[in-house]
Structures are given as C-alpha cells and as structure tokens.
Design a protein around this motif. Structure first.
Motif, PDB file in Angstrom:
ATOM      1  N   ARG A  30     -18.937  20.309  24.970  1.00 26.69           N
ATOM      2  CA  ARG A  30     -18.940  19.792  23.597  1.00 26.69           C
ATOM      3  C   ARG A  30     -20.236  19.045  23.303  1.00 26.69           C
ATOM      4  N   GLU A  31     -20.745  18.291  24.315  1.00 24.17           N
ATOM      5  CA  GLU A  31     -22.006  17.574  24.121  1.00 24.17           C
ATOM      6  C   GLU A  31     -23.160  18.551  23.892  1.00 24.17           C
ATOM      7  N   ARG A  32     -23.201  19.602  24.713  1.00 26.42           N
ATOM      8  CA  ARG A  32     -24.264  20.593  24.555  1.00 26.42           C
ATOM      9  C   ARG A  32     -24.173  21.284  23.205  1.00 26.42           C
ATOM     10  N   THR A  33     -22.967  21.621  22.816  1.00 29.13           N
ATOM     11  CA  THR A  33     -22.787  22.275  21.519  1.00 29.13           C
ATOM     12  C   THR A  33     -23.225  21.365  20.385  1.00 29.13           C
ATOM     13  N   ALA A  34     -22.914  20.067  20.531  1.00 31.10           N
ATOM     14  CA  ALA A  34     -23.308  19.110  19.496  1.00 31.10           C
ATOM     15  C   ALA A  34     -24.825  19.001  19.397  1.00 31.10           C
TER      16      ALA A  34
END
Length: 519
Positions: A30-34
């Motif tokens: 989720r962090e990478r996607t954000a």
C-alpha cells in the motif's frame, strides 16, 4: 535456566524471548502504491499546467522511440569509427579531442549502441526542456510562446537523426546549452556558478574543438555584465581543469602539450580553394608542394584533406603529424594574409549557405546519405583502424554481437516519411537569428541584454566552421537551440515594454515646440 550451545546461561524459557515479526506485506504494498500514485498525480499536475509543451515533448519522445525501433541499434557516420577506436583503446587522437569517446568508454560495459543513442536522445529532449524552463521561469514568456521556441529542437527530423548517429555533436550541443542555461538561470552570477559553467565549457571543448570560441564568448559576456573578477577567474580555472589535464595526457603520449594536431590541416583545407602561390611572398621551399593551379583543384575544400589527390599526400609520413600540421598551418596563414579578400569571400559563401531554403546534396552523395534515414540495412566498413583490428571488428566487439544498422519496418517508414517533410530549412534558421537580433537591437542600451550570450554563441557556431574548415550540415544543428533561446528572449516582458513604451520627445523638438508657442 537454559544453557546455550556455548555453555552460556540465559534465564527464562526460549519461548519467552521477544521475536522480531516482519510487518505484513500488504501495508508495504500500500505504501509503494501510494508513492506511485503521488508521483503520477504530480506528473499529471505538471502536464496540466503546461499542456502545449507536454504535447510537443510527448510527440518528440515518440518520434525518437520510433527511430530507435526502426534503425537498431544505431546509425553511423565515417567519424563514428574513430571515436569508437579511441573508446576501445584509449589514446589522445591527433585529429579530434576524445570527449565523446569518453562517453562511449563510460557506456562500454553495457555493450549497447542502442543505449548510447538512447542517452543522446535524452540529451536532445533535455535541451528542449531547458529552453522551455528558461523562457518560462526566467524570462516570463507565455506557455505557448516558450513551447513554440522548442519546436525546431524537438521536432526537426535531422536533429533526431543526428542524435541517432554515433557522433559528438549532440553531446557538444547539450553541454553548451547546459552552460548557457546555468549562466542565465540566476540574476547574479557567483564564483561557484562561474566554476560550474567553466567546467562544463571545458568538457564541451574536449568534445569538439569549437568549444574554445564558446569559452571566449562566455568570458566577454561576463565582462559586459560586470560580474566581477572572481567569477571570471573561477570560470577560467574550472575550464582549465579538464583541458589542461587532457593536454598533459597528450604530452605524455606524443611529447607535445596540445589537444590535437589538426587545426593547421583544417585551415589549409579552407584556403585550398583560392590559395595562389604567385601572390604569396617568400613562400618557403618546403611549402611549395601545397600549391595547386586553379585548373587542377578538386571541387570541395575538404578534398584538400581527404581526397587521394590532396597536395598533403605529397609529403611522406602519417597524416596529422606535428610536422605536417605545422607546415599546413603556416601555408594557410600566409595565403590568408596575401589574399584576405578571397578568404573573406569563401567564408561568406559558406556562412550564407547555411540559410538556403533547399537542402542540396553536399559535399557528395555518399556523405549526404549518412544524414538521411535510409531504406536499407547498413554494413560496417572493413577499413583498418590499426594493425590488429578493423572498424567492423571494433563495432562488433563493443556491441558483443551484431552492430550493423538494421532497418525495421514499418517503424523505419514512419520516421523516413517524417524526415521528408518536417525539417528545419536553412531560411528558417536565418529567420530565427533575425528575430533574436531584433531583440538585441531593442535592448541596445544594455548591449543586447542577456540574450546577447545565446545569440552570439549561435552565430559564432555557424561562423566558425566557415572560417576554419568548410560548411557541413551537421555543424548547423548545435547552433539551433541557442538561436531559438535568443529568439524567445526577444519576446520577454523587458523587451516588449521597451517596444511599447512611448518615446519621449527629444530636447531639440521640445525647444522648437516651446518657441513656436511663444511666438
């Protein structure tokens, strides 16, 4: 209490010890996607703020991608294999400096000519970005106006083809535009900025010898702008670092503190078309073999170097030796002094050839064809580079495989058809220079203002080949980004305000009007 394998006692049960637990994979994803979404949204916001330039830049990138797919891995010019030879076996080349060969050497571990031309295409796109950023941020042009100034650089088919050749011109143009951008980006130059600009100019000098006049132009500009002695000294010293280091390497190799041994030979090619030994006083005996009667002269100036019938071939030894270069240089200077009108005539002829509307075949069909996207796959030359290898051998060794240019359809047809229509004609280059000159004239009280630097450098880059060698199409393109920058600066608010400002009546007219009213 529990004993470890080494006999060390630890208290409590092993299961009581804290165990590091890796965070679940989902939060990381989720962090990478954000982060990706944030960057994408930032890029999209940038595109929305500059829509016209974004469209031009996208089209320019697609055209370059099409060229890379259609002509793989790269395209070659005659000079390409000299640069490659130095990259394979580094040594100071007597004909031209090795700055571009150093780029090939740095990229050599990747064994990819496609990577080389990819880097050069990025340089071409970066020049367009620098022009747009300068005109928007520093000189406050409207977005459409700043974007329009980048079109001759980003969308010219011959610029794209030049970037796709294994040649030094794209690197040279990129370095000069980067130096000019750095110098114009701030209101006041500091010694640190001067050092950075000087170092970049030094690298451009080692890429092409015409970088020396670029240094002179920058120094004159700094004096006119009254930047102070610290900036001048920093620029000179920083430029000297790479240049003097290279000259030291040249001395270790050949025994002479120099960059090349070709300036005199190229100058001889300039006078070859008009030199009349009957008009040259006290010509040394050893220079008389360079004399040629008018009826025996070859058609082009560069034939005085490269043609098998060149008078230079009357001398024993290798071409571009110190002795041959010194002899040719002295003869050329004597011819210029004895026939200054003829010299100015050939310089003017080649300079104004830049601005012709029609792109004629020059200097010969074989050379001209190397500036075109062809319709057949190329072959690598088999001429010997040294006793151990041929040009084809070294190209294959650099690529670690097939290095010849392969034409891939239908992509090649697209860029070939584009080149037939969308290219910068010489008359357009002249018009761009005239627009920049008009801006300089408006700012004549300030000696042209900041636009003086790119305009003078652009004109100088067009004039230098005509004065020291001969016209060539590839020598025109490095001047275009600077000319476009100067033309864009002619529409800056500072220039427009001077044009629209009502003129004050002169003191003589004021007195005349006052006298008439009194009478």
């Amino acid at each position: 209490m529990t004993l470890t394998g080494k006999g060390t006692a630890i208290s409590g049960d092993a299961t009581d010890a804290p165990v590091a637990v890796a965070p679940p994979a989902a939060p990381r994803e989720r962090e990478r996607t954000a982060v990706v979404r944030e960057r994408a949204s930032g890029l999209w916001a940038l595109v929305r703020r500059h829509p016209v330039f974004a469209v031009i830049l996208t089209v320019a990138a697609l055209l370059r991608a099409d060229a890379m797919i259609g002509y793989t891995p790269a395209m070659y010019f005659n000079d390409s294999f000299d640069y490659l030879h130095v990259a394979m076996k580094p040594y100071p080349h007597p004909l031209r400096p090795d700055g571009y060969s150093f780029l090939l050497l740095v990229l050599k571990p990747f064994h990819s000519f496609a990577l080389v031309v990819f880097v050069q295409h990025l340089m071409g796109l970066a020049m367009g970005v620098m022009i747009y950023a300068l005109l928007r941020r520093r000189f406050r042009l409207p977005k459409w106006g700043a974007a329009l100034a980048t079109v001759p650089v980003l969308l010219d088919a011959y610029q794209i083809e030049l970037e796709h050749l294994i040649l030094s011109d794209t690197q040279f143009a990129f370095l000069v535009v980067a130096a000019v951008t750095a110098l114009l980006w701030r209101d006041k130059a500091t010694w640190r900025l001067g050092a950075a600009v000087g170092f970049i100019i030094g690298l451009s000098w080692l890429t092409r010898s015409v970088g020396a006049p670029v240094l002179l132009g920058v120094l004159v500009y700094l004096v006119i702008r009254r930047t102070g002695w610290r900036v001048l000294v920093a620029t000179l010293l920083a430029c000297a670092i790479p240049v003097v280091a290279y000259m030291g390497w040249y001395k270790l190799d050949s025994g002479k503190f120099a960059i090349t041994e070709s300036n005199g030979i190229f100058l001889y090619s300039r006078v070859y078309k008009f030199a009349d030994c009957h008009k040259i006083d006290n010509l040394p005996v050893e220079e008389m073999p360079l004399c040629t009667e008018p009826q025996n002269r070859l058609p082009n100036s560069q034939d005085g170097i490269w043609n098998a019938k060149s008078p230079l071939n009357r001398y024993p030894g290798t071409r571009f030796s110190p002795e041959q270069n010194a002899t040719a240089n002295d003869f050329a200077k004597r011819a210029i002094i004895a026939q200054p009108g003829d010299y100015l005539g050939v310089v003017a002829h080649d300079f104004f050839r830049v601005f012709q509307w029609r792109r004629t075949v020059f200097p010969d069909p074989a050379t001209y064809a190397q500036y075109e996207f062809g319709n057949r796959s190329g072959t690598l030359p088999n001429w010997r580079m040294d006793s151990d290898s041929t040009a084809a051998d070294e190209a294959i060794a650099y690529e670690h495989g097939g290095a010849r240019t392969r034409v891939v359809e239908p992509f090649a047809t697209v860029i070939r058809g584009y080149q037939d229509v969308f290219y910068l004609r010489g008359t357009m280059v002249g018009a761009i220079l005239l627009v920049g000159l008009a801006g300089l004239l408006v700012m004549w009280r300030r000696l042209g203002g900041r636009a003086l630097l790119p305009w003078v450098l652009a004109t100088g880059l067009l004039l230098a080949p005509a004065a020291t060698a001969e016209f060539d199409y590839r020598y025109v393109l490095p001047a275009v980004p600077l000319a476009c920058l100067a033309a864009g600066m002619a529409f800056s608010p500072a220039v427009r305000s001077r044009v629209s400002r009502p003129r004050r009546p002169t003191r003589w007219l004021t007195r005349r009007a006052g006298g008439a009213a009194g009478s």
